[in-house]
Design a protein around this motif. Sequence first.
Motif, short mmCIF file in Angstrom:
data_model
loop_
_atom_site.label_atom_id
_atom_site.label_comp_id
_atom_site.label_asym_id
_atom_site.label_seq_id
_atom_site.Cartn_x
_atom_site.Cartn_y
_atom_site.Cartn_z
N UNK A 20 44.05 41.62 36.43
CA UNK A 20 44.96 42.71 36.79
C UNK A 20 44.22 44.04 36.77
N UNK A 21 43.38 44.23 35.78
CA UNK A 21 42.59 45.46 35.68
C UNK A 21 41.68 45.61 36.92
N UNK A 22 41.03 44.52 37.31
CA UNK A 22 40.16 44.55 38.48
C UNK A 22 40.97 44.81 39.75
N UNK A 23 42.13 44.18 39.84
CA UNK A 23 42.98 44.36 41.01
C UNK A 23 43.37 45.82 41.17
N UNK A 24 43.75 46.45 40.07
CA UNK A 24 44.11 47.86 40.12
C UNK A 24 42.93 48.72 40.54
N UNK A 25 41.74 48.33 40.09
CA UNK A 25 40.53 49.08 40.44
C UNK A 25 40.13 48.92 41.90
N UNK A 26 40.51 47.80 42.50
CA UNK A 26 40.18 47.55 43.90
C UNK A 26 40.96 48.47 44.83
N UNK A 99 45.33 35.48 41.02
CA UNK A 99 45.07 34.61 39.87
C UNK A 99 43.89 35.13 39.03
N UNK A 100 43.87 34.74 37.75
CA UNK A 100 42.78 35.11 36.87
C UNK A 100 41.76 34.00 36.67
N UNK A 101 41.68 33.07 37.62
CA UNK A 101 40.70 31.99 37.52
C UNK A 101 39.29 32.53 37.66
N UNK A 102 38.33 31.83 37.01
CA UNK A 102 36.96 32.32 37.02
C UNK A 102 35.98 31.38 37.73
N UNK A 103 35.98 30.09 37.36
CA UNK A 103 34.98 29.23 38.00
C UNK A 103 35.41 27.77 38.24
N UNK A 104 36.64 27.40 37.93
CA UNK A 104 37.06 26.02 38.14
C UNK A 104 37.41 25.79 39.61
N UNK A 117 50.31 25.78 52.32
CA UNK A 117 51.48 25.06 52.81
C UNK A 117 52.72 25.95 52.82
N UNK A 118 52.68 27.01 52.00
CA UNK A 118 53.80 27.95 51.97
C UNK A 118 53.52 29.17 52.84
N UNK A 119 52.42 29.12 53.59
CA UNK A 119 52.07 30.25 54.46
C UNK A 119 51.53 31.44 53.69
N UNK A 120 50.92 31.16 52.51
CA UNK A 120 50.41 32.23 51.66
C UNK A 120 48.93 32.02 51.38
N UNK A 121 48.33 32.99 50.72
CA UNK A 121 46.92 32.86 50.35
C UNK A 121 46.71 33.36 48.92
N UNK A 122 45.57 32.98 48.33
CA UNK A 122 45.26 33.39 46.96
C UNK A 122 44.25 34.53 46.92
N UNK A 123 44.30 35.28 45.85
CA UNK A 123 43.36 36.38 45.60
C UNK A 123 42.83 36.20 44.19
N UNK A 124 41.50 36.25 44.01
CA UNK A 124 40.88 35.93 42.73
C UNK A 124 39.90 37.05 42.33
N UNK A 127 36.72 36.03 40.14
CA UNK A 127 36.11 34.76 40.51
C UNK A 127 34.58 34.86 40.46
N UNK A 128 33.98 33.86 39.79
CA UNK A 128 32.52 33.72 39.66
C UNK A 128 31.87 34.83 38.84
N UNK A 129 32.67 35.57 38.10
CA UNK A 129 32.07 36.55 37.19
C UNK A 129 31.46 35.81 36.00
N UNK A 130 30.34 36.30 35.49
CA UNK A 130 29.69 35.70 34.34
C UNK A 130 30.62 35.82 33.13
N UNK A 131 31.04 34.69 32.57
CA UNK A 131 32.02 34.75 31.49
C UNK A 131 31.46 35.38 30.21
#
Length: 221
Positions: A20-26, A99-104, A117-124, A127-131
Amino acid sequence: MDTERVLFAWSGGKDSAMALHRLKGMGGYEVAALLTTVTEGYDRVSMHGVREVLLERQAASLEIPLEKVLITKDSSDADYESRMSEALGRHREVRTVCFGDIFLEDLRSYREDKLAKAGMKGLFPIWKKDTKLLAREFVELGFRAIITCVDTEVLDPCFAGRYYDESLIDDLPGDVDLCGENGEFHTFVYDGPVFQKAVPFTRGETVLREGRFCFCDLNIV
């Protein structure tokens, strides 16, 4: 610049807070609502074990509407997907879920497949940030969190109820991801740069559930 409204898959934990913090910064995004799964009959955030009232206070401090997705204790994948689909359907004007997913990779693929399938997309956003770096950045930014659930098959139960700080990061075993991305532990974030004020609580008893998961209860103040 136009602002896109998005939904945010909010667990109440630190990876959600960092995303959320990163999203706000974007810039360019406005969170229409937080989506959180709550277990019916227990009135707690699924997996994290945090009381529903504390979740509500988090959302109030974030000043973002909360959309609870109610699931049963033994909810099947099909039941979960049905409930989530209903929640998404209540926000037809939104086409993106954050989503707050990182590397899975398998988890991301699952999310993107269901959203498509719902006509939507994800934003991460993280993602791939060094944990290792992400964990320390979380603390350095002034976020405050506590471990609410530990998977005792991979981490000592003594970590349940510990505050997520530099000391804890240094104490985590080398085979445990510092962000708990593999499910080793879950957290509750109660303060930080995305909050208007801290969410008060006191630490309660620690209990073992299902012979595996050690939960530290957080009491309402």
